[in-house]
Design an enzyme around this catalytic site. Structure first.
Site, PDB file in Angstrom:
ATOM      1  N   HIS A  19      43.143  45.948  42.299  1.00  0.00           N
ATOM      2  CA  HIS A  19      43.898  45.670  43.159  1.00  0.00           C
ATOM      3  C   HIS A  19      44.553  46.864  44.029  1.00  0.00           C
ATOM      4  O   HIS A  19      44.894  46.741  45.378  1.00  0.00           O
ATOM      5  CB  HIS A  19      45.218  45.017  42.574  1.00  0.00           C
ATOM      6  N   HIS A  42      36.913  33.933  44.209  1.00  0.00           N
ATOM      7  CA  HIS A  42      37.437  33.341  43.068  1.00  0.00           C
ATOM      8  C   HIS A  42      38.786  33.628  43.126  1.00  0.00           C
ATOM      9  O   HIS A  42      39.177  34.846  42.626  1.00  0.00           O
ATOM     10  CB  HIS A  42      36.742  34.251  42.109  1.00  0.00           C
ATOM     11  N   SER A  97      45.141  39.017  43.986  1.00  0.00           N
ATOM     12  CA  SER A  97      44.397  39.532  44.983  1.00  0.00           C
ATOM     13  C   SER A  97      44.737  38.612  46.318  1.00  0.00           C
ATOM     14  O   SER A  97      44.999  39.504  47.441  1.00  0.00           O
ATOM     15  CB  SER A  97      42.836  39.689  44.772  1.00  0.00           C
ATOM     16  N   GLU A 115      38.948  28.532  45.351  1.00  0.00           N
ATOM     17  CA  GLU A 115      39.373  28.508  43.846  1.00  0.00           C
ATOM     18  C   GLU A 115      39.100  27.097  43.375  1.00  0.00           C
ATOM     19  O   GLU A 115      39.225  26.038  44.119  1.00  0.00           O
ATOM     20  CB  GLU A 115      40.907  28.813  43.806  1.00  0.00           C
ATOM     21  N   ASP A 137      33.210  25.864  45.294  1.00  0.00           N
ATOM     22  CA  ASP A 137      32.335  26.950  44.656  1.00  0.00           C
ATOM     23  C   ASP A 137      32.345  28.332  45.781  1.00  0.00           C
ATOM     24  O   ASP A 137      32.069  27.958  46.704  1.00  0.00           O
ATOM     25  CB  ASP A 137      30.955  26.657  44.470  1.00  0.00           C
ATOM     26  N   GLY A 138      32.929  29.214  45.138  1.00  0.00           N
ATOM     27  CA  GLY A 138      33.206  30.248  45.877  1.00  0.00           C
ATOM     28  C   GLY A 138      31.856  30.894  46.605  1.00  0.00           C
ATOM     29  O   GLY A 138      31.818  31.201  47.693  1.00  0.00           O
ATOM     30  N   ASP A 158      35.199  38.090  42.901  1.00  0.00           N
ATOM     31  CA  ASP A 158      35.811  38.516  41.584  1.00  0.00           C
ATOM     32  C   ASP A 158      35.750  37.229  40.408  1.00  0.00           C
ATOM     33  O   ASP A 158      36.733  36.516  40.001  1.00  0.00           O
ATOM     34  CB  ASP A 158      37.586  38.654  41.758  1.00  0.00           C
TER      35      ASP A 158
HETATM   36  N1  SAM Z   1      40.844  37.288  42.461  1.00  0.00           N
HETATM   37  C1  SAM Z   1      41.990  37.084  41.369  1.00  0.00           C
HETATM   38  C2  SAM Z   1      42.930  38.348  41.212  1.00  0.00           C
HETATM   39  O1  SAM Z   1      42.354  39.520  41.355  1.00  0.00           O
HETATM   40  O2  SAM Z   1      44.189  37.862  41.370  1.00  0.00           O
HETATM   41  C3  SAM Z   1      41.647  36.604  39.692  1.00  0.00           C
HETATM   42  C4  SAM Z   1      40.587  35.701  39.947  1.00  0.00           C
HETATM   43  S1  SAM Z   1      40.111  35.124  38.207  1.00  0.00           S
HETATM   44  C5  SAM Z   1      39.349  36.374  37.536  1.00  0.00           C
HETATM   45  C6  SAM Z   1      38.723  34.079  38.503  1.00  0.00           C
HETATM   46  C7  SAM Z   1      39.154  32.684  39.028  1.00  0.00           C
HETATM   47  O3  SAM Z   1      37.724  31.897  39.616  1.00  0.00           O
HETATM   48  C8  SAM Z   1      39.838  31.555  38.334  1.00  0.00           C
HETATM   49  O4  SAM Z   1      40.917  31.291  38.838  1.00  0.00           O
HETATM   50  C9  SAM Z   1      38.780  30.638  38.095  1.00  0.00           C
HETATM   51  O5  SAM Z   1      39.465  29.111  38.078  1.00  0.00           O
HETATM   52  C10 SAM Z   1      38.103  30.787  39.410  1.00  0.00           C
HETATM   53  N2  SAM Z   1      36.480  30.404  39.279  1.00  0.00           N
HETATM   54  C11 SAM Z   1      35.821  30.106  38.389  1.00  0.00           C
HETATM   55  N3  SAM Z   1      34.617  29.472  38.639  1.00  0.00           N
HETATM   56  C12 SAM Z   1      34.711  29.526  40.378  1.00  0.00           C
HETATM   57  C13 SAM Z   1      33.929  29.101  41.221  1.00  0.00           C
HETATM   58  N4  SAM Z   1      32.587  28.951  41.185  1.00  0.00           N
HETATM   59  N5  SAM Z   1      34.341  28.919  42.460  1.00  0.00           N
HETATM   60  C14 SAM Z   1      35.569  29.377  42.747  1.00  0.00           C
HETATM   61  N6  SAM Z   1      36.400  29.689  41.688  1.00  0.00           N
HETATM   62  C15 SAM Z   1      35.979  29.892  40.662  1.00  0.00           C
END
Ligand code: SAM
Length: 257
Positions: A19, A42, A97, A115, A137-138, A158
Protein backbone atom coordinates in the site's frame (compact mmCIF):
# COMPACT_ATOMS: atom_id res chain seq x y z
CA UNK A 1 -16.11 -21.40 -3.30
CA UNK A 2 -13.57 -18.79 -2.24
CA UNK A 3 -12.64 -18.91 1.42
CA UNK A 4 -9.92 -16.23 1.61
CA UNK A 5 -11.02 -13.07 3.43
CA UNK A 6 -8.66 -10.14 3.59
CA UNK A 7 -10.27 -8.96 6.88
CA UNK A 8 -7.93 -11.40 8.67
CA UNK A 9 -4.86 -9.87 7.06
CA UNK A 10 -5.68 -6.20 6.41
CA UNK A 11 -2.98 -3.82 7.61
CA UNK A 12 -0.35 -6.55 7.96
CA UNK A 13 3.31 -5.92 7.10
CA UNK A 14 2.73 -7.05 3.51
CA UNK A 15 -0.12 -4.55 3.15
CA UNK A 16 2.17 -1.82 4.50
CA UNK A 17 4.74 -2.65 1.80
CA UNK A 18 2.20 -2.93 -1.04
CA UNK A 19 0.00 0.00 0.00
CA UNK A 20 2.87 2.41 0.70
CA UNK A 21 4.32 1.81 -2.79
CA UNK A 22 0.91 1.96 -4.46
CA UNK A 23 0.32 5.34 -2.78
CA UNK A 24 3.65 6.70 -3.98
CA UNK A 25 2.93 5.61 -7.56
CA UNK A 26 -0.55 7.18 -7.56
CA UNK A 27 0.66 10.41 -5.91
CA UNK A 28 3.20 10.76 -8.74
CA UNK A 29 0.67 9.97 -11.48
CA UNK A 30 -1.87 12.49 -10.18
CA UNK A 31 0.65 15.34 -10.35
CA UNK A 32 -0.03 15.61 -14.06
CA UNK A 33 -3.25 17.37 -15.00
CA UNK A 34 -4.46 14.48 -17.20
CA UNK A 35 -7.03 11.81 -16.34
CA UNK A 36 -6.03 8.23 -15.63
CA UNK A 37 -7.57 4.80 -15.15
CA UNK A 38 -7.08 2.81 -11.94
CA UNK A 39 -7.83 -0.83 -12.46
CA UNK A 40 -7.77 -3.56 -9.84
CA UNK A 41 -8.27 -7.29 -10.42
CA UNK A 42 -8.65 -8.53 -6.81
CA UNK A 43 -10.05 -5.55 -4.94
CA UNK A 44 -11.32 -6.85 -1.59
CA UNK A 45 -13.78 -4.81 0.47
CA UNK A 46 -12.07 -1.38 0.45
CA UNK A 47 -12.29 -0.60 4.18
CA UNK A 48 -11.43 -2.87 7.13
CA UNK A 49 -12.08 -2.60 10.87
CA UNK A 50 -8.88 -3.36 12.76
CA UNK A 51 -10.86 -3.88 15.99
CA UNK A 52 -12.89 -6.70 14.37
CA UNK A 53 -12.52 -10.28 15.61
CA UNK A 54 -10.83 -11.38 12.37
CA UNK A 55 -8.05 -8.84 12.75
CA UNK A 56 -7.53 -9.46 16.47
CA UNK A 57 -7.46 -13.22 15.88
CA UNK A 58 -4.43 -13.20 13.55
CA UNK A 59 -2.67 -10.24 15.18
CA UNK A 60 -1.31 -9.31 11.76
CA UNK A 61 -2.34 -5.64 11.83
CA UNK A 62 -0.80 -5.35 15.29
CA UNK A 63 2.54 -6.41 13.76
CA UNK A 64 1.86 -4.34 10.66
CA UNK A 65 0.40 -0.85 10.43
CA UNK A 66 -0.19 -0.54 14.18
CA UNK A 67 3.53 -1.01 14.74
CA UNK A 68 4.93 0.58 11.59
CA UNK A 69 2.78 3.68 11.07
CA UNK A 70 5.47 5.95 12.54
CA UNK A 71 7.61 5.22 9.44
CA UNK A 72 5.36 7.51 7.42
CA UNK A 73 5.30 11.30 7.77
CA UNK A 74 1.95 13.08 7.84
CA UNK A 75 2.41 14.22 4.21
CA UNK A 76 3.16 10.70 2.90
CA UNK A 77 0.35 9.70 0.49
CA UNK A 78 -0.15 6.39 2.35
CA UNK A 79 -0.78 8.37 5.53
CA UNK A 80 -3.18 10.64 3.62
CA UNK A 81 -5.21 7.56 2.62
CA UNK A 82 -5.18 6.12 6.15
CA UNK A 83 -6.40 9.44 7.57
CA UNK A 84 -9.15 9.65 4.93
CA UNK A 85 -10.42 6.17 5.90
CA UNK A 86 -10.35 7.05 9.60
CA UNK A 87 -12.18 10.34 8.99
CA UNK A 88 -14.92 8.55 7.05
CA UNK A 89 -15.21 5.24 8.96
CA UNK A 90 -13.75 5.78 12.44
CA UNK A 91 -10.42 5.51 14.25
CA UNK A 92 -10.05 1.74 13.75
CA UNK A 93 -10.61 1.86 10.00
CA UNK A 94 -7.89 0.73 7.62
CA UNK A 95 -8.05 1.40 3.88
CA UNK A 96 -7.72 -1.43 1.39
CA UNK A 97 -6.07 -0.71 -1.94
CA UNK A 98 -9.25 0.50 -3.73
CA UNK A 99 -9.89 3.06 -1.00
CA UNK A 100 -6.24 4.13 -1.01
CA UNK A 101 -6.56 4.75 -4.73
CA UNK A 102 -9.83 6.64 -4.31
CA UNK A 103 -8.29 8.87 -1.62
CA UNK A 104 -5.52 9.93 -3.99
CA UNK A 105 -7.35 10.08 -7.33
CA UNK A 106 -9.33 13.03 -8.71
CA UNK A 107 -12.88 13.39 -10.08
CA UNK A 108 -11.61 13.14 -13.65
CA UNK A 109 -10.02 9.71 -13.02
CA UNK A 110 -11.74 6.39 -13.65
CA UNK A 111 -11.81 3.52 -11.14
CA UNK A 112 -12.65 -0.03 -12.30
CA UNK A 113 -12.59 -2.75 -9.64
CA UNK A 114 -13.15 -6.47 -9.79
CA UNK A 115 -14.03 -8.62 -6.77
CA UNK A 116 -15.40 -12.12 -7.18
CA UNK A 117 -16.68 -12.80 -3.65
CA UNK A 118 -20.32 -11.58 -3.44
CA UNK A 119 -20.08 -10.33 0.15
CA UNK A 120 -16.82 -8.49 -0.50
CA UNK A 121 -18.18 -7.02 -3.74
CA UNK A 122 -21.26 -5.70 -1.87
CA UNK A 123 -19.10 -4.14 0.84
CA UNK A 124 -16.93 -2.58 -1.87
CA UNK A 125 -19.94 -1.05 -3.62
CA UNK A 126 -21.25 0.32 -0.32
CA UNK A 127 -17.91 1.88 0.61
CA UNK A 128 -17.23 3.23 -2.89
CA UNK A 129 -20.54 3.88 -4.69
CA UNK A 130 -18.75 6.15 -7.18
CA UNK A 131 -16.49 3.35 -8.49
CA UNK A 132 -17.23 0.92 -11.33
CA UNK A 133 -17.35 -2.32 -9.30
CA UNK A 134 -17.77 -5.64 -11.11
CA UNK A 135 -18.39 -8.96 -9.39
CA UNK A 136 -16.29 -10.77 -11.95
CA UNK A 137 -13.09 -12.71 -12.48
CA UNK A 138 -10.38 -10.04 -12.19
CA UNK A 139 -7.89 -11.34 -14.77
CA UNK A 140 -10.65 -11.78 -17.38
CA UNK A 141 -12.01 -8.31 -16.64
CA UNK A 142 -8.57 -6.70 -16.87
CA UNK A 143 -7.98 -8.31 -20.26
CA UNK A 144 -11.39 -7.18 -21.50
CA UNK A 145 -11.00 -3.50 -20.48
CA UNK A 146 -7.38 -2.95 -21.57
CA UNK A 147 -6.20 -0.74 -23.08
CA UNK A 148 -8.49 1.41 -20.97
CA UNK A 149 -9.79 4.87 -21.64
CA UNK A 150 -8.13 7.03 -20.31
CA UNK A 151 -5.03 5.19 -21.46
CA UNK A 152 -2.71 6.53 -18.76
CA UNK A 153 -3.02 4.49 -15.62
CA UNK A 154 -2.20 1.68 -13.29
CA UNK A 155 -3.47 -1.85 -12.71
CA UNK A 156 -2.93 -3.57 -9.36
CA UNK A 157 -3.04 -7.36 -9.40
CA UNK A 158 -3.29 -8.71 -5.87
CA UNK A 159 -4.49 -12.33 -5.80
CA UNK A 160 -4.87 -14.35 -2.62
CA UNK A 161 -2.88 -17.27 -4.15
CA UNK A 162 -5.57 -19.49 -2.65
CA UNK A 163 -5.51 -21.40 -5.91
CA UNK A 164 -1.91 -22.57 -6.36
CA UNK A 165 -2.07 -22.30 -10.16
CA UNK A 166 -2.16 -18.50 -9.69
CA UNK A 167 1.64 -18.62 -9.32
CA UNK A 168 1.87 -19.82 -12.93
CA UNK A 169 -1.05 -17.76 -14.23
CA UNK A 170 0.03 -14.31 -13.03
CA UNK A 171 3.19 -13.88 -15.17
CA UNK A 172 1.15 -15.01 -18.20
CA UNK A 173 -1.52 -12.43 -17.34
CA UNK A 174 1.09 -9.69 -16.92
CA UNK A 175 2.60 -10.52 -20.29
CA UNK A 176 -0.77 -10.33 -22.03
CA UNK A 177 -1.74 -7.09 -20.29
CA UNK A 178 1.60 -5.48 -21.11
CA UNK A 179 1.23 -6.38 -24.77
CA UNK A 180 -2.31 -4.96 -24.89
CA UNK A 181 -1.45 -1.89 -22.81
CA UNK A 182 2.27 -1.08 -23.24
CA UNK A 183 2.07 2.27 -21.40
CA UNK A 184 0.13 0.89 -18.43
CA UNK A 185 1.79 0.57 -15.05
CA UNK A 186 1.23 -3.02 -13.92
CA UNK A 187 1.82 -4.03 -10.30
CA UNK A 188 1.75 -7.63 -9.12
CA UNK A 189 1.91 -8.45 -5.42
CA UNK A 190 2.97 -11.84 -4.02
CA UNK A 191 3.81 -13.27 -0.61
CA UNK A 192 7.25 -14.58 0.38
CA UNK A 193 6.57 -17.86 2.14
CA UNK A 194 8.52 -20.28 4.32
CA UNK A 195 7.52 -22.97 1.78
CA UNK A 196 9.11 -21.00 -1.08
CA UNK A 197 5.95 -21.51 -3.19
CA UNK A 198 6.49 -18.11 -4.84
CA UNK A 199 10.15 -18.61 -5.87
CA UNK A 200 9.57 -20.00 -9.34
CA UNK A 201 7.16 -17.16 -10.13
CA UNK A 202 9.61 -14.52 -8.85
CA UNK A 203 12.28 -16.01 -11.11
CA UNK A 204 9.93 -15.89 -14.10
CA UNK A 205 9.14 -12.25 -13.32
CA UNK A 206 12.85 -11.36 -13.28
CA UNK A 207 13.03 -12.45 -16.93
CA UNK A 208 9.81 -10.73 -18.01
CA UNK A 209 9.96 -9.38 -21.56
CA UNK A 210 9.35 -5.70 -20.75
CA UNK A 211 11.64 -2.71 -21.16
CA UNK A 212 11.31 -1.25 -17.70
CA UNK A 213 10.56 -3.34 -14.63
CA UNK A 214 11.17 -3.18 -10.90
CA UNK A 215 11.09 -5.83 -8.19
CA UNK A 216 10.79 -4.85 -4.55
CA UNK A 217 11.06 -7.58 -1.93
CA UNK A 218 11.01 -7.04 1.82
CA UNK A 219 11.22 -9.52 4.66
CA UNK A 220 9.72 -9.38 8.12
CA UNK A 221 9.28 -11.68 11.11
CA UNK A 222 6.13 -13.84 10.93
CA UNK A 223 3.16 -12.13 12.64
CA UNK A 224 2.93 -15.13 14.98
CA UNK A 225 5.12 -18.16 15.49
CA UNK A 226 4.40 -20.66 12.77
CA UNK A 227 2.92 -18.14 10.29
CA UNK A 228 4.06 -18.99 6.79
CA UNK A 229 4.43 -15.47 5.40
CA UNK A 230 7.86 -13.95 6.00
CA UNK A 231 7.97 -11.27 3.34
CA UNK A 232 6.28 -9.41 0.56
CA UNK A 233 7.09 -8.89 -3.10
CA UNK A 234 5.91 -6.28 -5.58
CA UNK A 235 6.79 -6.57 -9.25
CA UNK A 236 6.14 -3.50 -11.39
CA UNK A 237 6.17 -2.97 -15.14
CA UNK A 238 6.74 0.70 -16.10
CA UNK A 239 7.44 1.89 -12.53
CA UNK A 240 6.80 5.65 -12.27
CA UNK A 241 9.50 8.07 -11.23
CA UNK A 242 10.32 7.89 -7.52
CA UNK A 243 9.05 4.36 -6.95
CA UNK A 244 12.46 2.68 -6.91
CA UNK A 245 13.79 5.21 -4.41
CA UNK A 246 10.71 4.75 -2.22
CA UNK A 247 11.10 0.96 -2.38
CA UNK A 248 14.77 1.20 -1.39
CA UNK A 249 13.98 3.38 1.61
CA UNK A 250 11.14 1.09 2.69
CA UNK A 251 13.46 -1.90 2.40
CA UNK A 252 15.90 -0.21 4.79
CA UNK A 253 13.06 0.24 7.30
CA UNK A 254 12.04 -3.43 7.03
CA UNK A 255 15.65 -4.58 7.44
CA UNK A 256 15.73 -2.84 10.82
CA UNK A 257 12.76 -4.86 12.13
N1 SAM B 1 -6.18 -5.74 -2.97
C1 SAM B 1 -6.80 -5.77 -1.65
C2 SAM B 1 -6.09 -4.79 -0.75
O1 SAM B 1 -4.86 -4.66 -0.85
O2 SAM B 1 -6.75 -4.14 0.05
C3 SAM B 1 -6.77 -7.15 -1.06
C4 SAM B 1 -7.26 -8.22 -1.97
S1 SAM B 1 -7.23 -9.84 -1.31
C5 SAM B 1 -5.54 -10.21 -1.21
C6 SAM B 1 -7.75 -10.81 -2.67
C7 SAM B 1 -9.24 -10.66 -3.02
O3 SAM B 1 -9.46 -11.26 -4.30
C8 SAM B 1 -10.21 -11.33 -2.07
O4 SAM B 1 -11.14 -10.38 -1.61
C9 SAM B 1 -10.91 -12.41 -2.91
O5 SAM B 1 -12.27 -12.56 -2.60
C10 SAM B 1 -10.73 -11.86 -4.31
N2 SAM B 1 -10.70 -12.83 -5.42
C11 SAM B 1 -10.24 -14.11 -5.40
N3 SAM B 1 -10.27 -14.63 -6.64
C12 SAM B 1 -10.71 -13.64 -7.47
C13 SAM B 1 -10.89 -13.53 -8.87
N4 SAM B 1 -10.63 -14.57 -9.69
N5 SAM B 1 -11.34 -12.37 -9.38
C14 SAM B 1 -11.62 -11.32 -8.57
N6 SAM B 1 -11.45 -11.35 -7.23
C15 SAM B 1 -10.99 -12.49 -6.68
Amino acid sequence: MLSYQHAYHAGNAADVHKHALLSIALAYLTKKDKPLTYLETHAGRAVYDLSATESIKTGEAAQGIERLESWFDSDHPYKTAIQAARAAFGAQAYPGSPYIAASLLRDMDRIVLSELHPQEADALRNAMPYADVRQADGPALALSVTPPDPRRGLCLIDPAYEVKSEYQAMPVLLNKLHRKWPVGILMLWYPILTTGAERQMAETLRHMDAEKTMLSQVRFPPAKQGHGMIGSGLFVINPPWGLEAAAASLQTQFERL
